[in-house]
Design a protein around this motif. Sequence first.
Motif, PDB file in Angstrom:
ATOM      1  N   LEU A 106       0.901  -1.254   0.072  1.00 23.61           N
ATOM      2  CA  LEU A 106       0.066  -0.015   0.101  1.00 23.61           C
ATOM      3  C   LEU A 106       0.749   1.246   0.131  1.00 23.61           C
ATOM      4  CD1 LEU A 106      -3.033   0.801   2.180  1.00 23.61           C
ATOM      5  CD2 LEU A 106      -1.353   2.358   2.090  1.00 23.61           C
ATOM      6  N   VAL A 107       2.013   1.107   0.864  1.00 21.84           N
ATOM      7  CA  VAL A 107       2.775   2.530   0.973  1.00 21.84           C
ATOM      8  C   VAL A 107       3.584   2.626  -0.385  1.00 21.84           C
ATOM      9  CG1 VAL A 107       4.825   3.182   2.112  1.00 21.84           C
ATOM     10  CG2 VAL A 107       2.934   1.959   3.479  1.00 21.84           C
ATOM     11  N   VAL A 108       3.996   1.581  -1.012  1.00 23.76           N
ATOM     12  CA  VAL A 108       4.706   1.727  -2.265  1.00 23.76           C
ATOM     13  C   VAL A 108       3.900   2.378  -3.272  1.00 23.76           C
ATOM     14  CG1 VAL A 108       5.870   0.347  -4.003  1.00 23.76           C
ATOM     15  CG2 VAL A 108       6.608  -0.136  -1.610  1.00 23.76           C
ATOM     16  N   SER A 109       2.658   1.731  -3.324  1.00 20.43           N
ATOM     17  CA  SER A 109       1.867   2.155  -4.349  1.00 20.43           C
ATOM     18  C   SER A 109       1.577   3.700  -4.449  1.00 20.43           C
ATOM     19  CB  SER A 109       0.561   1.363  -4.307  1.00 20.43           C
ATOM     20  OG  SER A 109       0.801   0.011  -4.541  1.00 20.43           O
ATOM     21  N   VAL A 110       1.050   4.183  -3.148  1.00 24.23           N
ATOM     22  CA  VAL A 110       0.795   5.577  -3.103  1.00 24.23           C
ATOM     23  C   VAL A 110       2.182   6.201  -3.299  1.00 24.23           C
ATOM     24  CG1 VAL A 110       0.227   7.140  -1.333  1.00 24.23           C
ATOM     25  CG2 VAL A 110      -1.144   5.041  -1.436  1.00 24.23           C
ATOM     26  N   CYS A 111       3.290   5.931  -2.846  1.00 17.94           N
ATOM     27  CA  CYS A 111       4.449   6.851  -3.271  1.00 17.94           C
ATOM     28  C   CYS A 111       4.639   6.848  -4.737  1.00 17.94           C
ATOM     29  CB  CYS A 111       5.814   6.332  -2.170  1.00 17.94           C
ATOM     30  SG  CYS A 111       5.426   6.355  -0.439  1.00 17.94           S
ATOM     31  N   CYS A 112       4.652   5.685  -5.203  1.00 24.01           N
ATOM     32  CA  CYS A 112       5.124   5.606  -6.467  1.00 24.01           C
ATOM     33  C   CYS A 112       3.853   6.523  -7.274  1.00 24.01           C
ATOM     34  CB  CYS A 112       5.041   4.195  -7.250  1.00 24.01           C
ATOM     35  SG  CYS A 112       6.353   3.082  -6.597  1.00 24.01           S
ATOM     36  N   LEU A 113       2.714   6.515  -7.294  1.00 29.90           N
ATOM     37  CA  LEU A 113       1.859   7.457  -7.648  1.00 29.90           C
ATOM     38  C   LEU A 113       2.037   8.752  -7.565  1.00 29.90           C
ATOM     39  CD1 LEU A 113      -0.852   7.639  -9.377  1.00 29.90           C
ATOM     40  CD2 LEU A 113      -2.149   7.801  -7.177  1.00 29.90           C
ATOM     41  N   VAL A 114       2.357   9.200  -6.359  1.00 32.40           N
ATOM     42  CA  VAL A 114       2.854  10.756  -6.104  1.00 32.40           C
ATOM     43  C   VAL A 114       3.959  11.016  -6.866  1.00 32.40           C
ATOM     44  CG1 VAL A 114       3.372  12.433  -4.481  1.00 32.40           C
ATOM     45  CG2 VAL A 114       1.563  10.823  -3.865  1.00 32.40           C
ATOM     46  N   ILE A 115       5.003  10.113  -6.943  1.00 34.40           N
ATOM     47  CA  ILE A 115       6.106  10.438  -7.747  1.00 34.40           C
ATOM     48  C   ILE A 115       5.898  10.663  -9.066  1.00 34.40           C
ATOM     49  CG2 ILE A 115       8.328   9.172  -8.633  1.00 34.40           C
ATOM     50  CD1 ILE A 115       8.728   7.741  -6.101  1.00 34.40           C
ATOM     51  N   MET A 116       4.963   9.984  -9.627  1.00 33.35           N
ATOM     52  CA  MET A 116       4.807  10.152 -11.153  1.00 33.35           C
ATOM     53  C   MET A 116       3.959  11.515 -11.376  1.00 33.35           C
ATOM     54  SD  MET A 116       6.336   7.820 -12.173  1.00 33.35           S
ATOM     55  CE  MET A 116       6.092   8.129 -13.818  1.00 33.35           C
ATOM     56  N   PHE A 117       3.342  12.280 -10.338  1.00 28.98           N
ATOM     57  CA  PHE A 117       2.692  13.141 -10.553  1.00 28.98           C
ATOM     58  C   PHE A 117       3.911  14.590 -11.171  1.00 28.98           C
ATOM     59  CE2 PHE A 117      -0.729  12.548  -7.009  1.00 28.98           C
ATOM     60  CZ  PHE A 117      -1.425  11.838  -7.805  1.00 28.98           C
ATOM     61  N   PRO A 118       3.181  15.500 -11.976  1.00 31.08           N
ATOM     62  CA  PRO A 118       4.001  16.491 -12.471  1.00 31.08           C
ATOM     63  C   PRO A 118       4.475  17.357 -11.279  1.00 31.08           C
ATOM     64  CG  PRO A 118       1.882  17.020 -13.024  1.00 31.08           C
ATOM     65  CD  PRO A 118       1.925  15.586 -12.449  1.00 31.08           C
ATOM     66  N   GLN A 119       5.649  18.011 -11.261  1.00 33.54           N
ATOM     67  CA  GLN A 119       6.187  18.625  -9.951  1.00 33.54           C
ATOM     68  C   GLN A 119       5.921  20.040 -10.026  1.00 33.54           C
ATOM     69  OE1 GLN A 119      10.387  17.909  -9.292  1.00 33.54           O
ATOM     70  NE2 GLN A 119      10.060  15.622  -9.229  1.00 33.54           N
ATOM     71  N   ALA A 120       5.270  20.577 -11.418  1.00 34.38           N
ATOM     72  CA  ALA A 120       4.777  21.844 -11.472  1.00 34.38           C
ATOM     73  C   ALA A 120       3.621  21.843 -12.027  1.00 34.38           C
ATOM     74  CB  ALA A 120       5.567  22.735 -12.199  1.00 34.38           C
ATOM     75  N   ALA A 235       9.854   9.007 -14.381  1.00 36.02           N
ATOM     76  CA  ALA A 235       9.331  10.341 -14.107  1.00 36.02           C
ATOM     77  C   ALA A 235      10.392  11.454 -14.619  1.00 36.02           C
ATOM     78  CB  ALA A 235       8.938  10.798 -12.646  1.00 36.02           C
ATOM     79  N   ALA A 236      11.800  11.103 -14.122  1.00 32.70           N
ATOM     80  CA  ALA A 236      12.626  12.198 -14.773  1.00 32.70           C
ATOM     81  C   ALA A 236      12.920  12.153 -16.088  1.00 32.70           C
ATOM     82  CB  ALA A 236      13.946  11.832 -13.874  1.00 32.70           C
ATOM     83  N   LEU A 237      12.985  10.902 -16.570  1.00 28.33           N
ATOM     84  CA  LEU A 237      13.357  10.750 -18.241  1.00 28.33           C
ATOM     85  C   LEU A 237      11.947  11.467 -18.983  1.00 28.33           C
ATOM     86  CD1 LEU A 237      14.729   7.018 -18.089  1.00 28.33           C
ATOM     87  CD2 LEU A 237      15.942   9.200 -18.746  1.00 28.33           C
ATOM     88  N   LEU A 238      10.707  11.069 -18.690  1.00 27.71           N
ATOM     89  CA  LEU A 238       9.658  11.447 -19.312  1.00 27.71           C
ATOM     90  C   LEU A 238       9.629  13.059 -19.295  1.00 27.71           C
ATOM     91  CD1 LEU A 238       6.655   9.410 -17.873  1.00 27.71           C
ATOM     92  CD2 LEU A 238       7.633   9.417 -20.235  1.00 27.71           C
ATOM     93  N   HIS A 239       9.916  13.830 -18.107  1.00 25.48           N
ATOM     94  CA  HIS A 239      10.032  15.089 -18.071  1.00 25.48           C
ATOM     95  C   HIS A 239      11.029  15.723 -18.910  1.00 25.48           C
ATOM     96  CE1 HIS A 239       9.802  18.938 -16.437  1.00 25.48           C
ATOM     97  NE2 HIS A 239      10.990  19.118 -16.070  1.00 25.48           N
ATOM     98  N   GLY A 240      12.421  15.200 -18.449  1.00 26.01           N
ATOM     99  CA  GLY A 240      13.637  15.531 -19.324  1.00 26.01           C
ATOM    100  C   GLY A 240      13.699  15.364 -20.746  1.00 26.01           C
ATOM    101  N   ILE A 241      13.413  14.233 -21.318  1.00 30.05           N
ATOM    102  CA  ILE A 241      13.487  14.200 -22.638  1.00 30.05           C
ATOM    103  C   ILE A 241      12.311  14.480 -23.530  1.00 30.05           C
ATOM    104  CG2 ILE A 241      13.806  12.216 -24.319  1.00 30.05           C
ATOM    105  CD1 ILE A 241      15.281  10.793 -22.113  1.00 30.05           C
TER     106      ILE A 241
END
Length: 473
Positions: A106-120, A235-241
């Motif tokens: 449960l913790v991993v799932s929620v953390c991974c989802l928030v990680i994938m949110f855009p930072q701006a 997430a970083a690759l999607l945003h950066g590239i």
Amino acid sequence: MASGKGQAFLDKFAEVSAKIGNQVHLRSLRDGFATIMPIYILAGIAVLINNVVFPLFLTGDGLAAAQYWGNAITQGTLSFAAILLCGVIGYCFAQNKRFGNAIACLVVSVCCLVIMFPQAVNTAVSNLTYAVSAGETGAATQTLEAVDIASTLGIAEDASVTTAATGVISTTNTGANGLFAGIIVSLVATTIFIKISSVEKLKINLGEGVPPAVGKSFNVMIPLLFTLSIFALVAALLHGIWGTNLMDIIATCVSAPLKDVMNAGPLAVIVIYTVANLLFCLGIHQSTISGVLAEPILTVLIVENMAFYAAGEAIPADHYMNMQIVNSFALIGGSGCTFMLLLDTFLFSKNKASRDIAKLSILPGIFNINEPVIYGYPIVYNVALMVPFVILPDIFIAVTYGLTCMGWISPCVVQAPWTTPPVLSALFSTGMDWRAAIWQVIEIAIGMAVWLPFMKVSERAQAKQLEEMQNAA
């Protein structure tokens, strides 16, 4: 009951369908939605009270103050639905996989989802408040209106002015629009986490002298770090590239096509529920198919409708087909619309056994619980009764959808409890549209007319079987 090749086909059909319904990812999806269903129902009740009940006797500031209650519930349920569902599905998947530390999933799932949110988050600017003296602590502020902003920037007054806000998370991603992302991220993240956790060399064993919760957390610490790092890298690759994020990709490539399938007319929903109800006639609960293939997508649509309705927005036409059309208008009395069969039995049946079953089944039937009818009447393997059991929901799905498209009844905007009795369910689900209640009464009359001749055929068959048994004895 079928025999020979026909029976062999039915057995094989049931076997394949059961395997599909019990596939671990699909089963976890169904279990996750079922777990948080009360939250959606509470949100529906709050939306209904806010938009229908309070306006009856309140206006102005009083109405706004009262609606704060419903808005608070909406914020804690609909606006947070993607994160809730993501965590719960991760937990259910771990349970179904018999993984020993389901709460970590449960913790991993929620953390991974928030990680994938855009930072701006890009947001529209209507008014701009700034300090009169930038270098003075506690300086007075001044607000620049939208028209003045446009004039300062030298753009048209009606042009959209946006800014990228950081340090915030948009409810567009955490709410109904993020449900598909929550589903996908939870299943993928939990699968990766469980796979990495199976590597013994990555486990940290603190021995038996520590509390179990502490021991379990250290045991999965390295797999958790690896899993979160993988998602952060993506997430970083999607945003950066590519300058995008997973939420936008899923919305465009996954959720939109799936919604289009369900809303390209009622055909897809009808096909799924035809198969599901046919399975029920063979003794396999219909949720085995409908619960994993249709209900998650249709539930997302009704959840989005509740959000539209709560915001006072019009319901888009591509959301007319949703879970509540099925629950309120195609499952009256439960799967197969057996409430009408019970009414026919009381009014027209002379079969004592059928009437006894109807007496026992009518109270549960009013609340859409019909297992006593299905297994007691019985409908299972009763060829005569299988026909209306399968075709009536199909007819009602198609006609209700058509009436909604024509504007003759309002779209479903509230997820009412599935146990809500007939007429009330139509009123609640459509935001108290009396025309929907009248249509449901008409459905009951149509259903009784369809069930009646098949009920008579079934009773004749039962009488003939009894006579043959008595002659044989």
